[in-house]
Motif scaffolding. Structure first.
Motif, PDB file in Angstrom:
ATOM      1  N   LEU A   1     -21.836  12.860  -4.552  1.00  0.00           N
ATOM      2  CA  LEU A   1     -21.101  11.781  -5.338  1.00  0.00           C
ATOM      3  C   LEU A   1     -21.469  10.491  -4.984  1.00  0.00           C
ATOM      4  N   ASP A   2     -21.551   9.666  -5.945  1.00  0.00           N
ATOM      5  CA  ASP A   2     -21.604   8.230  -5.477  1.00  0.00           C
ATOM      6  C   ASP A   2     -20.323   7.448  -5.145  1.00  0.00           C
ATOM      7  N   GLU A   3     -20.440   6.500  -4.377  1.00  0.00           N
ATOM      8  CA  GLU A   3     -18.983   6.042  -3.819  1.00  0.00           C
ATOM      9  C   GLU A   3     -17.596   6.129  -4.618  1.00  0.00           C
ATOM     10  N   GLU A   4     -17.877   5.636  -6.005  1.00  0.00           N
ATOM     11  CA  GLU A   4     -16.552   5.410  -6.746  1.00  0.00           C
ATOM     12  C   GLU A   4     -16.440   6.746  -7.305  1.00  0.00           C
ATOM     13  N   GLU A   5     -17.264   7.761  -7.442  1.00  0.00           N
ATOM     14  CA  GLU A   5     -16.895   9.083  -7.981  1.00  0.00           C
ATOM     15  C   GLU A   5     -16.256   9.763  -6.762  1.00  0.00           C
ATOM     16  N   LEU A   6     -16.814   9.654  -5.740  1.00  0.00           N
ATOM     17  CA  LEU A   6     -16.307  10.394  -4.219  1.00  0.00           C
ATOM     18  C   LEU A   6     -14.801   9.716  -4.111  1.00  0.00           C
ATOM     19  N   PHE A   7     -14.457   8.594  -4.217  1.00  0.00           N
ATOM     20  CA  PHE A   7     -13.275   7.930  -3.986  1.00  0.00           C
ATOM     21  C   PHE A   7     -12.368   8.471  -4.977  1.00  0.00           C
ATOM     22  N   GLN A   8     -12.817   8.620  -6.316  1.00  0.00           N
ATOM     23  CA  GLN A   8     -11.768   9.187  -7.285  1.00  0.00           C
ATOM     24  C   GLN A   8     -11.401  10.494  -6.905  1.00  0.00           C
ATOM     25  N   GLU A   9     -12.361  11.271  -6.577  1.00  0.00           N
ATOM     26  CA  GLU A   9     -12.271  12.662  -6.299  1.00  0.00           C
ATOM     27  C   GLU A   9     -11.129  12.955  -5.189  1.00  0.00           C
TER      28      GLU A   9
ATOM     29  N   ILE B   1     -11.032   5.657   4.695  1.00  0.00           N
ATOM     30  CA  ILE B   1      -9.894   5.832   5.671  1.00  0.00           C
ATOM     31  C   ILE B   1      -8.590   6.692   5.077  1.00  0.00           C
ATOM     32  N   PHE B   2      -7.966   7.524   5.814  1.00  0.00           N
ATOM     33  CA  PHE B   2      -6.798   8.426   5.121  1.00  0.00           C
ATOM     34  C   PHE B   2      -5.665   8.138   6.263  1.00  0.00           C
ATOM     35  N   PRO B   3      -4.778   7.085   5.640  1.00  0.00           N
ATOM     36  CA  PRO B   3      -3.736   6.724   6.651  1.00  0.00           C
ATOM     37  C   PRO B   3      -2.558   7.823   7.012  1.00  0.00           C
ATOM     38  N   ASN B   4      -2.582   8.525   5.870  1.00  0.00           N
ATOM     39  CA  ASN B   4      -1.559   9.843   6.024  1.00  0.00           C
ATOM     40  C   ASN B   4      -0.123   9.564   6.186  1.00  0.00           C
ATOM     41  N   ASN B   5       0.341   8.288   5.917  1.00  0.00           N
ATOM     42  CA  ASN B   5       1.931   7.921   6.168  1.00  0.00           C
ATOM     43  C   ASN B   5       1.759   6.703   5.348  1.00  0.00           C
ATOM     44  N   PRO B   6       2.897   6.474   4.821  1.00  0.00           N
ATOM     45  CA  PRO B   6       3.165   4.995   4.013  1.00  0.00           C
ATOM     46  C   PRO B   6       3.246   3.909   4.707  1.00  0.00           C
ATOM     47  N   ASN B   7       3.680   4.232   5.730  1.00  0.00           N
ATOM     48  CA  ASN B   7       3.677   2.860   6.922  1.00  0.00           C
ATOM     49  C   ASN B   7       2.395   2.535   7.475  1.00  0.00           C
TER      50      ASN B   7
ATOM     51  N   MET C   1      -5.834  14.234  -3.642  1.00  0.00           N
ATOM     52  CA  MET C   1      -4.475  13.952  -2.994  1.00  0.00           C
ATOM     53  C   MET C   1      -3.294  14.103  -3.890  1.00  0.00           C
ATOM     54  N   GLU C   2      -3.605  13.664  -5.182  1.00  0.00           N
ATOM     55  CA  GLU C   2      -2.754  13.538  -6.130  1.00  0.00           C
ATOM     56  C   GLU C   2      -2.107  14.942  -6.696  1.00  0.00           C
ATOM     57  N   ALA C   3      -3.115  15.935  -6.272  1.00  0.00           N
ATOM     58  CA  ALA C   3      -2.845  17.335  -6.583  1.00  0.00           C
ATOM     59  C   ALA C   3      -1.789  18.188  -5.868  1.00  0.00           C
TER      60      ALA C   3
ATOM     61  N   PRO D   1      -5.221   6.154  -0.269  1.00  0.00           N
ATOM     62  CA  PRO D   1      -3.911   5.950   0.103  1.00  0.00           C
ATOM     63  C   PRO D   1      -2.899   6.938   0.284  1.00  0.00           C
ATOM     64  N   THR D   2      -3.243   8.210   1.244  1.00  0.00           N
ATOM     65  CA  THR D   2      -2.476   9.439   1.354  1.00  0.00           C
ATOM     66  C   THR D   2      -1.469   8.902   2.139  1.00  0.00           C
ATOM     67  N   ARG D   3      -0.458   9.504   1.747  1.00  0.00           N
ATOM     68  CA  ARG D   3       0.850   9.232   2.335  1.00  0.00           C
ATOM     69  C   ARG D   3       1.370  10.499   3.222  1.00  0.00           C
ATOM     70  N   SER D   4       0.684  11.297   3.515  1.00  0.00           N
ATOM     71  CA  SER D   4       1.122  12.573   4.287  1.00  0.00           C
ATOM     72  C   SER D   4      -0.154  13.466   4.607  1.00  0.00           C
ATOM     73  N   VAL D   5      -0.082  14.232   5.809  1.00  0.00           N
ATOM     74  CA  VAL D   5      -1.056  15.148   6.157  1.00  0.00           C
ATOM     75  C   VAL D   5      -1.490  15.968   5.068  1.00  0.00           C
TER      76      VAL D   5
END
Length: 550
Positions: free
Chosen positions: A430-438, A384-390, A443-445, A412-416
Motif C-alpha cells: 500500500l502507499d503511505e496514506e493507504e497504509l496509515f488508514q489501514e 509510530i504506535f504510542p499505545n497509551n493516551p499519555n 486500531m478502531e476495530a 494514535p493507538t491508546r492501548s496495546v
C-alpha cells in the motif's frame, strides 16, 4: 529584587527540580481513576532533570538567554507524557520571549509568560481546561495585570504562586471527572509547585530535597538496559559538544553541512545551530574526527564523551534479528512501538515492528527515547504506535525533529490491544496514506478492556469504589468492579461484547496464574460459544488482564 538574571534562573530551576521531586508521589497519586498508573509527577520530574543536566553543562553564571535555551532544549528532550510536553512548550515560550536578554524586569517577564501561554496552547490540538494549560493561562493574565503595579519579584512571584494555587483548586469545577473523583488536576498542581519554587528562590528560600538522577527501579518492570546486550550497541561513543561559531550569517549552511557529515559516521543525531552556537549529540566510533570537523567552524565551549559499551544504558529494547535487519536493509516503511513489558515487545516484533521502546503507564518514554528509536530504523516513512493516551502528544512532537528524508507518522493507538489490531493490517504494497488508514481502521476495530485494582476509595459515575477492589475499564469507563477478579473481568466482557465481535484476545499480566486464565476462558466459551478466545502471555505490570474484542 527588581530584575532576574541567569543566576536566578539556575537557582529557580534547581528549586523547581527539588520541589517536584519532593511531591513526585503526591502528583502521581492525583489520578482521576483510582488505579496504580499515575505518572504525572515522574513525567514532570524527568523533563526538569534533563533541563538541569543541560544547564549544568554551561559555564558558571551563564547569561539568562542561554540558561533558558538549555531549559527549553532539556525539557523537550526529557519530555514524557502530556504534562512533560506541555511543560516543555511553556519553557519554550519563555525562552523565545526572553531571547538575547541578560536581565529581565517584571513587565518583560509578564509578556514572556503570555508567550509561554500561547505556545503551550498551540501545542495541544484540543486544549482542555482544568489542566496545566488553565494554570499557565491564569498566571500569565495575572502577571500582566500586576506588571504595572509591582516592581519587585518577591511580591510578584508570591502573587503568581498564589494565583497558580487558586487555579489548581478550581480545576474540579472545570472538569467533572476531577470533581467526582475528589481530586485536582495533577499537571496543574505540578505547575503550581514550579511557580512556588520560583517564589521561594526570590525570597531566598532553598528547597531541601535530594533528587536521585539514576533511573528508579520498578519491582515488576525489567529495566530497559537489561534488554540489550553490549554487542547491540552500534556506535561506542556518545559525543556531545557545544561550539561557539566564528561569525554569524552562515548558520543554515553550517547546520546542513555538519548534519550530512554526521549521518556518514554515526546515529542518534541531535543538532542545533542558533544564536551563534552549535550544539550536537551523536553516537559514533570516531569522536576525535567529529571534534576536528566542528573546529572548522569555531571554538569548543563544552565537550562530553561517554563510552556507551561501558555504561550500557540503552533505552530501546531490540531483538538481535530485528536490529540487524533495521540497521542494514533500507525499508520503505518502518515501525516503532511502545510496550510495557518484554513479552509484549516480543509480540510486536513478531507482528513486524523494527524497534520497541519500553514504556507505558508510570514509565512514559521521553521524546529522546522515541527519537533514538525512529533514527535507528532505516526507513523513509516511520509509523509510530504510542499505545497509551499519555504518550501520543510526545510522539507527535517527533514530526518536528525527524531527520531530513525521514517522515514520522503517529498512529494514535491508546492501548496495546489497539496496536496489535493495527499491526495485523500491515501491508507494504500500500502507499503511505493507504497504509496509515489501514492501521487506523485496524486500531478502531478493537474494543480495549483492562483490569486493574483501586488504590483508594472513590466515587465515579455514581458508583462507589472501595480501595483494593478489582476494576474493569473500557475507554476510561468503569464497567465492573468487585472482590473477585475473574468475575469482574467476565461481567465487564459480558456488558461490552457485541454481535459483530468474533475474537476475544486475553493478554495475561504479572501475578495471574495459568489456572485463573483457564477458568476465565472456560466461562467465556460457555457463555459465548460462537466467539474464538485466544490467550497471550504479556507479563505487563499494573494490569492483570489486557483484553481485546474484535
Amino acid at each position: 529584587m527588581t530584575e532576574i538574571d541567569g543566576v536566578f534562573m539556575t537557582r529557580a530551576l534547581e528549586n523547581a527540580l527539588k520541589e517536584i521531586g519532593k511531591h513526585e508521589e503526591e502528583l502521581n497519586a492525583l489520578n482521576v481513576f483510582p488505579v496504580p498508573d499515575g505518572d504525572t509527577g515522574s513525567n514532570i520530574l524527568a523533563a526538569l532533570k534533563e533541563a538541569y543536566n543541560r544547564v549544568e553543562q554551561l559555564e558558571q553564571e551563564a547569561e539568562l538567554s542561554r540558561i533558558l535555551n538549555a531549559i527549553k532544549e532539556g525539557t523537550l528532550m526529557g519530555a514524557r507524557g502530556n504534562s512533560g510536553v506541555i511543560l516543555s512548550q511553556i519553557f519554550r515560550g519563555l525562552a523565545e520571549g526572553l531571547a538575547k536578554k541578560k536581565k529581565v524586569k517584571i513587565p518583560e517577564f509578564a509578556k514572556a509568560l503570555m508567550d509561554a501561554r500561547n505556545v503551550a496552547y498551540s501545542a495541544v490540538i484540543k486544549p482542555v481546561e482544568g489542566t496545566m494549560l488553565t494554570v499557565i493561562r491564569a498566571v500569565a493574565k495575572r502577571a500582566v495585570e500586576l506588571s504595572g503595579t509591582l516592581e519587585n519579584y518577591e511580591e510578584f512571584l508570591t502573587e503568581l504562586s498564589q494565583c497558580a494555587l487558586e487555579t489548581v483548586r478550581e480545576t474540579p469545577k472545570l472538569l467533572p471527572q476531577l470533581r467526582e473523583a475528589g481530586v485536582v488536576d495533577a499537571g496543574a498542581k505540578g505547575l503550581y509547585y514550579i511557580f512556588e519554587a520560583f517564589r521561594k528562590t526570590a525570597v531566598g528560600e532553598l528547597v531541601e530535597h535530594e533528587v536521585p538522577f539514576e533511573a528508579k527501579e520498578e519491582e515488576e518492570v525489567t529495566p530497559a538496559a537489561a534488554l540489550v546486550g553490549e554487542e547491540s550497541i552500534t556506535y561506542a561513543y556518545c559525543t556531545e559538544l557545544v561550539c561557539k561559531l566564528n561569525g554569524r550569517g552562515m548558520e543554515r549552511e553550517i547546520e546542513h553541512g555538519v548534519r550530512r557529515y554526521l549521518e556518514t559516521i554515526g546515529d542518534s543525531i541531535v543538532l542545533l545551530v542558533q544564536d551563534g552556537f552549535l550544539k550536537l549529540h551523536v553516537h559514533t566510533d570516531h569522536p576525535g574526527e567529529v571534534i576536528e570537523r566542528i573546529l572548522r567552524h569555531g571554538s569548543l565551549e563544552q565537550v562530553k564523551i561517554d563510552n556507551m559499551r561501558q555504561q550500557h544504558r540503552h533505552i530501546v529494547s531490540i531483538s538481535e534479528e530485528a536490529q540487524e535487519i533495521a540497521r542494514t536493509k533500507p525499508k520503505r516503511y518502518g515501525i516503532v512501538a511502545v510496550a510495557p513489558s518484554d513479552a509484549i515487545a516480543k509480540i510486536f516484533y513478531e507482528l513486524g515492528a523494527d524497534r520497541v521502546v519500553l514504556g507505558g503507564q508510570t514509565m512514559n518514554p521521553s521524546l529522546a527515547d522515541l527519537k533514538n528509536a525512529v533514527d535507528a530504523v532505516n526507513g523513509k516513512t516511520i509509523f509510530i504506535f504510542p499505545n497509551n493516551p499519555n504518550i501520543i502528544l510526545t510522539a507527535k512532537k517527533l514530526g518536528e525533529l525527524a531527520e531530513e528524508g525521514t517522515k514520522a507518522l503517529v498512529v494514535p493507538t491508546r492501548s496495546v490491544q489497539e496496536c496489535i489490531g493495527a499491526l495485523t493490517r500491515s501491508d507494504e504494497s500500500l502507499d503511505e496514506e493507504e497504509l496509515f488508514q489501514e492501521f487506523k481502521e485496524g486500531m478502531e476495530a478493537v474494543l480495549s478492556l483492562s483490569v486493574t485494582y483501586a488504590i483508594r476509595d472513590t466515587k465515579i459515575n455514581g458508583e462507589k469504589i472501595i480501595k483494593g477492589e478489582y476494576i474493569a475499564l473500557v475507554d476510561d469507563r468503569i464497567e465492573a468492579h468487585g472482590d473477585d477478579r475473574e468475575k469482574v473481568t467476565f461481567e465487564a466482557i459480558k456488558k461490552v461484547v457485541k454481535p459483530e465481535h468474533e475474537i476475544i484476545t486475553i493478554i495475561k499480566g504479572d501475578g495471574v496464574s495459568d489456572e485463573a486464565v483457564e477458568r476465565l476462558v472456560e466461562s467465556l466459551k460457555e457463555r459465548f460459544p460462537d466467539l474464538e478466545v485466544e490467550t497471550l502471555d504479556g507479563h505487563q505490570p499494573h494490569y492483570f488482564y489486557l483484553i481485546a474484542l474484535e
